[in-house]
Design an enzyme around this catalytic site. Structure first.
Site, PDB file in Angstrom:
ATOM      1  N   CYS A 124      -0.795  12.688  12.745  1.00 23.14           N
ATOM      2  CA  CYS A 124      -0.360  13.495  11.586  1.00 23.14           C
ATOM      3  C   CYS A 124      -0.781  14.962  11.688  1.00 23.14           C
ATOM      4  O   CYS A 124      -0.298  15.792  10.924  1.00 23.14           O
ATOM      5  CB  CYS A 124      -0.904  12.885  10.311  1.00 23.14           C
ATOM      6  SG  CYS A 124      -0.575  11.132  10.204  1.00 23.14           S
ATOM      7  N   HIS A 249      -1.568  17.754   4.993  1.00 24.51           N
ATOM      8  CA  HIS A 249      -0.835  16.566   5.419  1.00 24.51           C
ATOM      9  C   HIS A 249      -0.632  15.657   4.210  1.00 24.51           C
ATOM     10  O   HIS A 249      -1.543  15.435   3.418  1.00 24.51           O
ATOM     11  CB  HIS A 249      -1.615  15.833   6.511  1.00 24.51           C
ATOM     12  CG  HIS A 249      -1.069  14.479   6.801  1.00 24.51           C
ATOM     13  ND1 HIS A 249       0.276  14.256   6.987  1.00 24.51           N
ATOM     14  CD2 HIS A 249      -1.677  13.264   6.907  1.00 24.51           C
ATOM     15  CE1 HIS A 249       0.475  12.966   7.207  1.00 24.51           C
ATOM     16  NE2 HIS A 249      -0.690  12.350   7.154  1.00 24.51           N
ATOM     17  N   ASN A 279       4.382   9.062   3.493  1.00 18.97           N
ATOM     18  CA  ASN A 279       3.653   9.707   4.589  1.00 18.97           C
ATOM     19  C   ASN A 279       4.568   9.759   5.813  1.00 18.97           C
ATOM     20  O   ASN A 279       4.919   8.722   6.365  1.00 18.97           O
ATOM     21  CB  ASN A 279       2.380   8.895   4.874  1.00 18.97           C
ATOM     22  CG  ASN A 279       1.549   9.491   5.989  1.00 18.97           C
ATOM     23  OD1 ASN A 279       2.017  10.301   6.776  1.00 18.97           O
ATOM     24  ND2 ASN A 279       0.293   9.069   6.062  1.00 18.97           N
TER      25      ASN A 279
HETATM   26  N1  ACO Z   1      -0.429  -3.380  -4.312  1.00 15.98           N
HETATM   27  C1  ACO Z   1      -1.205  -3.952  -5.238  1.00 15.98           C
HETATM   28  N2  ACO Z   1      -2.494  -4.268  -5.022  1.00 15.98           N
HETATM   29  C2  ACO Z   1      -3.007  -3.977  -3.827  1.00 15.98           C
HETATM   30  C3  ACO Z   1      -2.256  -3.378  -2.794  1.00 15.98           C
HETATM   31  C4  ACO Z   1      -0.909  -3.083  -3.077  1.00 15.98           C
HETATM   32  N3  ACO Z   1      -0.081  -2.510  -2.170  1.00 15.98           N
HETATM   33  N4  ACO Z   1      -3.035  -3.211  -1.721  1.00 15.98           N
HETATM   34  C5  ACO Z   1      -4.239  -3.687  -2.048  1.00 15.98           C
HETATM   35  N5  ACO Z   1      -4.222  -4.157  -3.310  1.00 15.98           N
HETATM   36  C6  ACO Z   1      -5.346  -4.735  -4.075  1.00 15.98           C
HETATM   37  C7  ACO Z   1      -6.286  -5.524  -3.188  1.00 15.98           C
HETATM   38  O1  ACO Z   1      -5.907  -6.883  -3.103  1.00 15.98           O
HETATM   39  C8  ACO Z   1      -7.591  -5.349  -3.904  1.00 15.98           C
HETATM   40  O2  ACO Z   1      -7.640  -6.240  -5.001  1.00 15.98           O
HETATM   41  P1  ACO Z   1      -9.033  -6.906  -5.504  1.00 15.98           P
HETATM   42  O3  ACO Z   1      -9.881  -5.745  -5.949  1.00 15.98           O
HETATM   43  O4  ACO Z   1      -8.591  -7.808  -6.585  1.00 15.98           O
HETATM   44  O5  ACO Z   1      -9.577  -7.585  -4.289  1.00 15.98           O
HETATM   45  C9  ACO Z   1      -7.524  -3.953  -4.484  1.00 15.98           C
HETATM   46  O6  ACO Z   1      -6.112  -3.655  -4.593  1.00 15.98           O
HETATM   47  C10 ACO Z   1      -8.208  -2.902  -3.620  1.00 15.98           C
HETATM   48  O7  ACO Z   1      -7.772  -3.094  -2.259  1.00 15.98           O
HETATM   49  P2  ACO Z   1      -8.074  -2.053  -1.126  1.00 15.98           P
HETATM   50  O8  ACO Z   1      -7.450  -2.518   0.140  1.00 15.98           O
HETATM   51  O9  ACO Z   1      -9.557  -1.791  -1.107  1.00 15.98           O
HETATM   52  O10 ACO Z   1      -7.244  -0.826  -1.673  1.00 15.98           O
HETATM   53  P3  ACO Z   1      -7.614   0.699  -1.702  1.00 15.98           P
HETATM   54  O11 ACO Z   1      -8.136   1.079  -3.019  1.00 15.98           O
HETATM   55  O12 ACO Z   1      -8.413   1.086  -0.503  1.00 15.98           O
HETATM   56  O13 ACO Z   1      -6.167   1.348  -1.572  1.00 15.98           O
HETATM   57  C11 ACO Z   1      -4.829   2.375   0.117  1.00 15.98           C
HETATM   58  C12 ACO Z   1      -5.384   1.055  -0.439  1.00 15.98           C
HETATM   59  C13 ACO Z   1      -3.904   2.979  -0.937  1.00 15.98           C
HETATM   60  C14 ACO Z   1      -4.041   2.069   1.371  1.00 15.98           C
HETATM   61  C15 ACO Z   1      -5.991   3.355   0.399  1.00 15.98           C
HETATM   62  O14 ACO Z   1      -7.009   2.701   1.138  1.00 15.98           O
HETATM   63  C16 ACO Z   1      -5.549   4.567   1.140  1.00 15.98           C
HETATM   64  O15 ACO Z   1      -4.697   5.302   0.696  1.00 15.98           O
HETATM   65  N6  ACO Z   1      -6.181   4.868   2.281  1.00 15.98           N
HETATM   66  C17 ACO Z   1      -5.781   5.984   3.098  1.00 15.98           C
HETATM   67  C18 ACO Z   1      -4.593   5.550   3.892  1.00 15.98           C
HETATM   68  C19 ACO Z   1      -3.878   6.702   4.520  1.00 15.98           C
HETATM   69  O16 ACO Z   1      -3.612   7.702   3.903  1.00 15.98           O
HETATM   70  N7  ACO Z   1      -3.527   6.497   5.792  1.00 15.98           N
HETATM   71  C20 ACO Z   1      -2.826   7.420   6.550  1.00 15.98           C
HETATM   72  C21 ACO Z   1      -3.660   8.653   6.840  1.00 15.98           C
HETATM   73  S1  ACO Z   1      -3.619   9.197   8.451  1.00 15.98           S
HETATM   74  C22 ACO Z   1      -2.071   9.345   8.798  1.00 15.98           C
HETATM   75  O17 ACO Z   1      -1.382   9.885   7.990  1.00 15.98           O
HETATM   76  C23 ACO Z   1      -1.508   8.728  10.013  1.00 15.98           C
END
Ligand code: ACO
Length: 327
Positions: A124, A249, A279
């Site tokens: 990215c 980004h 993204n």
């Molecule tokens: N929909 C609904 N619920 C969800 C989802 C979803 N898509 N995904 C996870 N959950 C739930 C999980 O089951 C969990 O539930 P629980 O608390 O009952 O166990 C809860 O939500 C939290 O799960 P996490 O996996 O810890 O979710 P998190 O808060 O970390 O959010 C996310 C996930 C949005 C992907 C976040 O981690 C994120 O944005 N990270 C950065 C990712 C990113 O930007 N990557 C690319 C960057 S680099 C590049 O661009 C190549």
């Protein structure tokens, strides 16, 4: 023993250099995948995805070369210049059409060019890496470089995976980067970095789908955005208040907000488009730049900070003093 002369202090990334982003173009495929569409096969909701990421929809379809060519033609038209005047094509992409060859030669060919053309893989951060490389080539004598960021991330995204399937989409953005002869357009500073220790927090094997430790990516991204923005500001002798617009980004609006809390930037001075693009990796910064220009958010003389981070991990920032004269 004879004393070795100490190496001179290197002012790496400290400008200014006379360059100008003379034209910007984009391409987005027509097909939209809305958060509500994902709920048909995934236990998720529009509210959850939007609240956690700022994304409502992403685009699917197209090829990396096709989107690149469309964005490049739009950038050429914006700059009012002919393709034949391009000295070099740099295509930043994580999702090339083929493993071999690179996609840039096909793009150059479609534009009627036989100049140098290569793919740049810095995830990215790729388009900002490309901008810095283009500046280096201009300092070596080139006059006009096409810097594209283009992705078809759809091909490496599992849209049934709740972690990654909610994030990624396709798109392209291109810039005509010129030697500036007016003294108005300048690259003031840049910072490039990587930390291969973090390869496995976001990766894809050949022919596979992306695997991601979302929480760790989030944590690392906030840290490297702060460090890289600070490095570029210091090298340019500027403070946060001197920056007129930040173009980060477009991974996740929550990452940007968390980083801004540390750095001191405001969302009012930030260009964001990911609500409607998702993204798009290397394409995301030129897509947001194009949107900012279309909405008259950048004026001549403005200082614009580009700030990328991505898999690798890699990061890249650059501060440009805007000229933007076309033709
Ligand atoms: N929909 C609904 N619920 C969800 C989802 C979803 N898509 N995904 C996870 N959950 C739930 C999980 O089951 C969990 O539930 P629980 O608390 O009952 O166990 C809860 O939500 C939290 O799960 P996490 O996996 O810890 O979710 P998190 O808060 O970390 O959010 C996310 C996930 C949005 C992907 C976040 O981690 C994120 O944005 N990270 C950065 C990712 C990113 O930007 N990557 C690319 C960057 S680099 C590049 O661009 C190549």
């Amino acid at each position: 023993m004879q004393e070795q002369p100490s190496s001179p202090a290197r002012a790496v990334g400290v400008g200014p250099w006379d360059i100008n982003l003379a034209g910007i173009g984009i391409a987005l495929p027509d097909k939209r995948l809305h958060n509500n569409d994902l709920t048909a096969w995934m236990d998720t909701s529009d509210e959850w995805i939007f609240e956690r990421t700022g994304i409502r929809e992403r685009r699917l379809g197209g090829t990396t070369s096709g989107l690149s060519i469309e964005a490049a033609r739009a950038a050429l038209a914006d700059a009012q210049v002919d393709a034949s005047t391009i000295d070099q094509v740099i295509l930043a992409t994580t999702s090339p059409d083929y493993m071999l060859p690179g996609t840039a030669p096909a793009v150059a060919h479609e534009l009627g060019l036989t100049c140098g053309a290569f793919d740049l893989q810095a995830a990215c951060s790729g388009w900002v890496y490309g901008l810095v490389v283009a500046n280096g080539l201009i300092q070596q004598g080139m006059n006009r470089i096409l810097v594209i960021g283009a992705e078809t991330l759809e091909r490496m995204t599992d849209y049934h995976d709740r972690g990654t399937g909610i994030l990624f989409g396709n798109g392209a953005g291109a810039a005509i980067v010129d030697r500036d002869t007016t003294g108005a357009g300048r690259l003031l500073s840049w910072d490039l970095g990587s930390n291969g220790k973090h390869i496995h927090i976001l990766y894809s094997e050949h022919g596979g789908k992306m695997k991601m430790d979302g929480r760790e990516v989030f944590r690392q991204a906030v840290t490297v955005m702060q460090e890289s923005a600070t490095a570029s500001l210091e090298r340019a002798g500027l403070t946060v208040d001197d920056i007129d617009l930040v173009i980060p980004h477009q991974a996740n609006v929550r990452i940007v907000e968390a980083a801004w809390k540390r750095i001191g930037f405001s969302m009012e001075k930030t260009a964001m488009v990911l609500e409607h693009t998702g993204n798009t990796s290397a394409a995301s910064i030129p897509l947001a730049l194009h949107d900012a220009l279309a909405n008259d958010r950048i004026a001549k003389g403005d200082k614009v900070l580009f700030l990328g981070f991505g898999a690798g991990m890699t990061w890249a920032s650059a501060i440009v003093e805007w000229n933007g004269t076309s033709g």
